[in-house]
Structure formats: C-alpha cells, structure tokens
Design an enzyme around this catalytic site. Sequence first.
Site: not given
Ligand code: GCV
Length: 610
Positions: A237, A316, A344
Amino acid sequence: MSKDIRRLWLPFLSADVPAKCDTPAKVAEYELKLGCEALGLKMPALRVDAALGEGYEIEGDAIVGGERGLLYGVYAFLMARAAGEEPPTGAQRPFYGLRMLDGWDNADGTIERGYSGRSLWFEGGKLEWDGARIRQLGRLLASVGLNVLCVNNVNVGDTEARLLEDALPDLAKLADAFRPFGVRLMTSIEFARPLAHGVGTADPLDAGVQRWWRERADAVWAAIPDFAGFLVKADSEHRPGPFAYGRSHAEGANMLARAVAPHGGVLVWRAFVYNCKQDWRDTATDRPMAAYQTYAPLDGQFDDNVILQVKNGPFDFQVREPVSPTFYAMPRTRLAVEWQLAQEYTGQQVDIYAMNPMWREMADDLPPEKVYAVAAVTNLGRDDNYTGHPFAAANLYGFGRYAWAPKVSPETVIRRWARLTYHLPAEREDALVRLLMDSRGVYEQYAAQLGIDWMVNPHDHYGPNPGGYEFDVWGTYLRPTRDAVGIDRTSKGTGLTLQFPPEMRERYETPEACPDNLKLFFHRLRYDYVMADGHTLIQRLYDDHFEGCARAEAMADTIAGLGLPEPDRSEAMERIERQIQNAREWRDVVNTFFHRLSGVDDAHGRKIYD
Ligand code: GCV
C-alpha cells in the site's frame, strides 16, 4: 484517581495502581492486597521462582512464578475468585511467547481505523499520556497476559519515524510506564528512513544502510534495554520496501534483523503485500493469492529473529475468510498470525462482533503450534471505556486468553468476561453470553453472508455498497452480473485452492464440498444454483439479509433486558440502535442490488425496494 478511569473486567480493583509500583513484583504485591481485601480473601504468599519465567503455579496458599509470571498468577487468582471459580491448578504457561498488540496510532493523536476515540499515548505530534490511564491500561493488559505493545501505525510518517531519533527519550519514558506491567514496547519503522538522513539509498545490501540501522538499534537499546523490536510494513500500500532495489523481502528483513539481533530484538515483518494498483479488467491477478506468491518461495531464507506476521485470512480482516494458505507453506519460518481487534470490516465497534469463536475456528483448522506468535491490531482509544462499545472489551480480554490457550472454549472466555464485568444474575448472564456468541453470525448474515466479502463502502468500510469496489484498484472484485456472482478461485479459476494443503483444497475445490459460509469466497455461482438446503442462491441471499436484520433488531430487547449498570447500558443501547440502522441498510441495499440484477422476486414476497 482520574475521574474517567473505568475498571472494565477488573471492577474489584477499585483503586489505581500507584506510580511507585515500578516493577512487576511491586504491582503483583499491590494488586494481590487490594484484590484480596475487596473480595474478602486470605492473602496467598508470593514466591519468586525465576525459572518459571512468564509461567506461574497457584499452590495452596502460595502463588509461585517468575517475575512476570507472578503478576499473571496474581491476576489469574483474583479473577477466578472474583468470578466465584477455583483458580487454575498446575503449572500455567502462555502458549505463545510473543503476545502482541499493534497500535495504529499516529503522532497527531488520530488512530487509523480507530473507533474508540483518540490515541491514549500520542497527541499534538508527540508522545503524551495520562499516567493513571496508562497504568490502568497496563493493568488490563497484564491481567490477560499480553506482553508487547507496538505504539505506532504501520503506516509510518516522518513524525513517528522520529520515535527512534530525537523523540527517543519520550519513548523511553513510555516504556518505563508499561514495564511494571510486563509490557515491552515496539515501534513500526519506515524501511526507507536512511534516505531522510542523507544515506542516499535504502538498499538493504548497502553497507551504509546496514550501518545506519545498526547505529539506530544501538541507540534504541541503550535507551530502552528491554525494547522488543521493530515492526515493518514494506512494499505494501505505497510504503517503501526492498523491491525498489531489486531485493527480496528476506534480504530486506534480514538486514534489519541483524541490526536488532545483538540486543535480543525481533524483527516483525508484515506479509500484507499485494498489487494495490490492479486494473479491474485483469482477471488473472487474484489478490488473496499474493502473500503466498511472495513469501512461500522465501521459506527458510529468514533469520531466526525475523517473525513474518501474516493476516489471519488471505485477503484483509474480512468478516469471513479461510485461514491464509501462507501458514501451511512456510514450515521453516517463524510466523505470527495478525488479527484485527479494531472492527474495521466487522462493525467498527458500533455493531457487536465477538471474536473468540473466530479465533477458535482458526485454531481448529491450523494447529496452533504451526504459529510462533500472535498479534492483533488494538481496538483501544481514549474513550472512557477504552473500546468504544463496552462489549468490545470482550475482544481485548478474549485476545489475551486466546494467546495463552488458543484452543480455549470461546464460551468460557466470554462468560468469564461477562461475569467479571457485570456480575449479572444467571439468566441475564446467559442472555449476554448467547448474544455475544451469536453476534458474529448475525453480522455475517446481513453484511457478508456465504463469504461474500467487500460489499462495503469504499475507504470507510462501514455500511453497504455492493458495487463500490468493482471498478477500483484494490483487487477486491465480485463481478456480479444478471446471472451470477463471485470469483472462481478453484484450480479451474484463479487457482487459490491450489495454495492449500490437499485436504483443505478438496474442501474448497467444489461448490458442493465447500462449506456454505465460504461458498462465494471460492466460487462463482449462478443465482439459480441450488444450495444444500434446497434453496436457490438468490433466495438464500434474500433470506439471510431479512433474517440477519431481524436478529439484529431482536438484540435490542435482549440488551435492554440485561439490567446493565450505567453508563454501559446507555452506551450499549445507543449503539444497538445504530447497529439496527446499519443492518436495515445492508438488508435493503444488498437485496435491491441483487433483485435489480437478477429480476428474481423473493419467494416470500417480502419488501425489496426497486
Ligand atoms: C494500516 C487495510 C486498512 C489500512 C491498513 C492496512 C494494513 O488495508 O484499510 O488502513 O493500514 O489494512 O493492514 O496495513
């Protein structure tokens, strides 16, 4: 005592731990006295046996343990007695040595995916905390035997990177605050940090880079001798990583591991690597296959103090996923499973979602000894009750219990949490336990039934948006048409099933063998596909949404009837109202979405909006 301190599952410890209790031994002694007085118990003797380390044994009128073990033994003794049960007998040892919480806290006081208010230890660009609350938090973590806290988000900004630089003295003070509770600190680091210091490259094979990290590590351990180590999100990411230099993740991780090894530190490297710039037209790339594709070939190449932290499922933190196949593919690597207590994708601490049943399911599918350590993204924040929803505290409590005994019965854990927290009469305690035990199934039924993840609102991830991610870059497609929905991940499709060991592969390979709760995770099915119960898929989609929503609505009466003390009652009632709104939105949006596409009416003529 700060006025906002809440005791959560330790209401009988009705005074704060004073700052003068600055070692685990002193905390153990203080807590034992305080607890025994409150519960009217004869005080057992405390005996140190260093050989027991984190373990303890409660023998007649004595608690024996290593320095931290003694602390754990004291809490185990008190919590058992407070719950009206016998303390555990025989030697007790944690199943996992590293029982870690990952804070996604940012230096400005915000928390990525945080649903319980602002950070408990960051504000205004620096570490800043209320000592009494940190001691209460330390007490809570110690009471369930958690021993490492990573203080900053894995997405590391410039300010957070300075935790290991000019902000190191503050980090050392925070480490002092947690140490008496047996909690060691860790920080997330940015792989490319040497660039900010004029090194000119972050190539892990470059001698200057290696030296820079060694010197950083030396400075960190000089300031905090029991520092636990570094956590890294690399090439994930948009974070920098070794790929930019044509190096493997083993080369990247080992370089950092060698910097921390002389100090006994660990290097936790996250396996959350996938193409986050996917073209939705590309049907060959399948995101849940990515971690295995990147890491399985590297098995055996990581140094001993590297821990590869793998998210529990291949995607995820979704509502329902199979165990990540990476866990079965790397027998020569130390693996940690990463969970997300922060909800989340699972209701954001508005909707109730108790996690112990999910952890137990994983332990049934994956022998716990195949995993070296456990980590979880915290659900903690500065809200008075620490976890936003008062019932979300059950997940923090439960995580510690699972880390000590991954096969512990979820119901036992949830009941113990409920009893310690509320002391309800038996019938009402049963109702609360049932509500929590069912909560994941309820959420799943209206938000992600049959393994159909990712119908959430993009970015925010709360509430329904069935087409939200279809043409986006994140690799999370369901490709619904007027006839069918889902991705074929079998050997005839993208091939995800081939990443699993044979017995699991068979389980997932055909829609008939595949359990209902993962059918649409692994298969693309027509709406007229007939499920084992005789219903068509489309009918099942409608039924689940109507039923899941009705079950959420019924939870309001159950909660109202529990007779919870304030403020928990008001907090829980306010949130169940929001949960019901959310469930209705899921029901109507998803049903309408599939009705519009398929043109198939509900067999029972219930209201579906057009
Ligand atoms: C910390 C998901 C979340 C992100 C998070 C990422 C990760 O994509 O939406 O906010 O980033 O996981 O675990 O690194």
